[in-house]
Design a protein around this motif. Structure first.
Motif, mmCIF file in Angstrom:
data_model
loop_
_atom_site.group_PDB
_atom_site.id
_atom_site.type_symbol
_atom_site.label_atom_id
_atom_site.label_comp_id
_atom_site.label_asym_id
_atom_site.label_seq_id
_atom_site.Cartn_x
_atom_site.Cartn_y
_atom_site.Cartn_z
ATOM 1 N N SER A 42 10.165 -17.860 8.459
ATOM 2 C CA SER A 42 11.233 -18.845 8.264
ATOM 3 C C SER A 42 12.409 -18.574 9.186
ATOM 4 O O SER A 42 13.018 -19.502 9.728
ATOM 5 C CB SER A 42 11.708 -18.819 6.803
ATOM 6 O OG SER A 42 10.700 -19.283 5.930
ATOM 7 N N TYR A 79 15.486 -26.891 6.933
ATOM 8 C CA TYR A 79 14.931 -25.610 7.373
ATOM 9 C C TYR A 79 15.810 -24.448 6.924
ATOM 10 O O TYR A 79 15.311 -23.375 6.556
ATOM 11 C CB TYR A 79 14.765 -25.593 8.891
ATOM 12 C CG TYR A 79 13.677 -26.530 9.370
ATOM 13 C CD1 TYR A 79 12.339 -26.165 9.265
ATOM 14 C CD2 TYR A 79 13.979 -27.782 9.891
ATOM 15 C CE1 TYR A 79 11.329 -27.018 9.676
ATOM 16 C CE2 TYR A 79 12.978 -28.648 10.306
ATOM 17 C CZ TYR A 79 11.651 -28.259 10.193
ATOM 18 O OH TYR A 79 10.654 -29.114 10.589
ATOM 19 N N THR A 108 14.619 -21.447 4.436
ATOM 20 C CA THR A 108 14.808 -20.033 4.744
ATOM 21 C C THR A 108 15.546 -19.321 3.627
ATOM 22 O O THR A 108 15.181 -18.214 3.221
ATOM 23 C CB THR A 108 15.585 -19.873 6.066
ATOM 24 O OG1 THR A 108 14.840 -20.488 7.125
ATOM 25 C CG2 THR A 108 15.802 -18.406 6.401
#
Length: 230
Positions: free
Chosen positions: A161, A204, A208
């Motif tokens: 990630s 994103y 993460t």
């Protein structure tokens, strides 16, 4: 069951950010999907232009069903555009398409984070799935060794990630630069593109954070069980 233990509260910030990010990207895409670009190009036409301008004649463009299912497959060198972008000339669609072409350019230019991400993706996928099997088995059988192996394997998902973040940010930067310098997109339209891609980037970041918090939770559970055994 550990699924309902107090450490679950650790995941709440990640869940909230993921929910907000998903709502934000849908709102931004919906808003700028209603505004046509002055470039007078569909997503498919933009993809073809950008690929040829970059000298990438071996990358295919395909249409796939779904909403925002656009992606670049480095294994087959195919840019797949969704129903929402392939034939659309909206600011939102062109921004998303340009981003995916950014990934194709990264691949052709051997952008290091993308090379690493592509290389470890199969291993991470297998390790991530196996991590939960070992972690749950270790908890059921009170085996700290299995739990710790599960934690170690899941840490690979967190690393994946983290590597994904610069890959996504760089693809967006490449997209904006090409739209601005090669196609002379107007400042107002570029601002719309940046807002759409910025919203997508949040998903994103949320992913993460969620992976990191999940790892932290697993570590705490492993430490608690290990402490009790000692």
């Amino acid at each position: 069951m550990f699924f309902f233990d107090p450490t679950f509260i650790i995941l709440i910030p990640g869940l909230l950010l993921a929910f907000i990010a998903q709502a934000y990207v849908q709102e931004r895409f919906s808003r700028y999907s209603k505004i046509p670009s002055s470039l007078n190009m569909t997503g498919a036409q933009l993809a073809k232009y950008m690929l040829e301008s970059a000298g990438l004649y071996n990358v295919k463009i395909e249409k796939i069903p779904g909403h925002l299912t656009d992606h670049y497959d480095p294994r087959t060198k195919v840019v797949r555009l969704s129903d929402a972008t392939y034939n659309s000339n909206s600011i939102a669609a062109l921004g998303v398409v340009a981003h995916e072409i950014g990934h194709a350019i990264q691949h052709a230019r051997h952008y290091v984070p993308l090379v690493i991400r592509t290389g470890i993706a199969p291993v991470v996928s297998f390790a991530s799935n196996l991590s939960w099997i070992l972690f749950i088995a270790g908890f059921i059988f009170m085996n700290i060794a299995l739990i710790r192996i599960g934690v170690l394997l899941f840490s690979l998902a967190v690393i994946f990630s983290l590597i994904t973040l610069p890959v996504e940010f760089d693809a967006s930067n490449r997209a904006v630069k090409i739209l601005r310098t090669n196609l002379m997109m107007s400042p107002n339209e570029l601002e719309g593109v940046k807002k759409v891609l910025g919203a997508a980037a949040m998903t994103y970041v949320a992913g993460t954070l969620m992976a990191f918090l999940q790892l932290l939770r697993m570590i705490l559970i492993a430490g608690f069980l290990g402490g009790n055994r000692d």
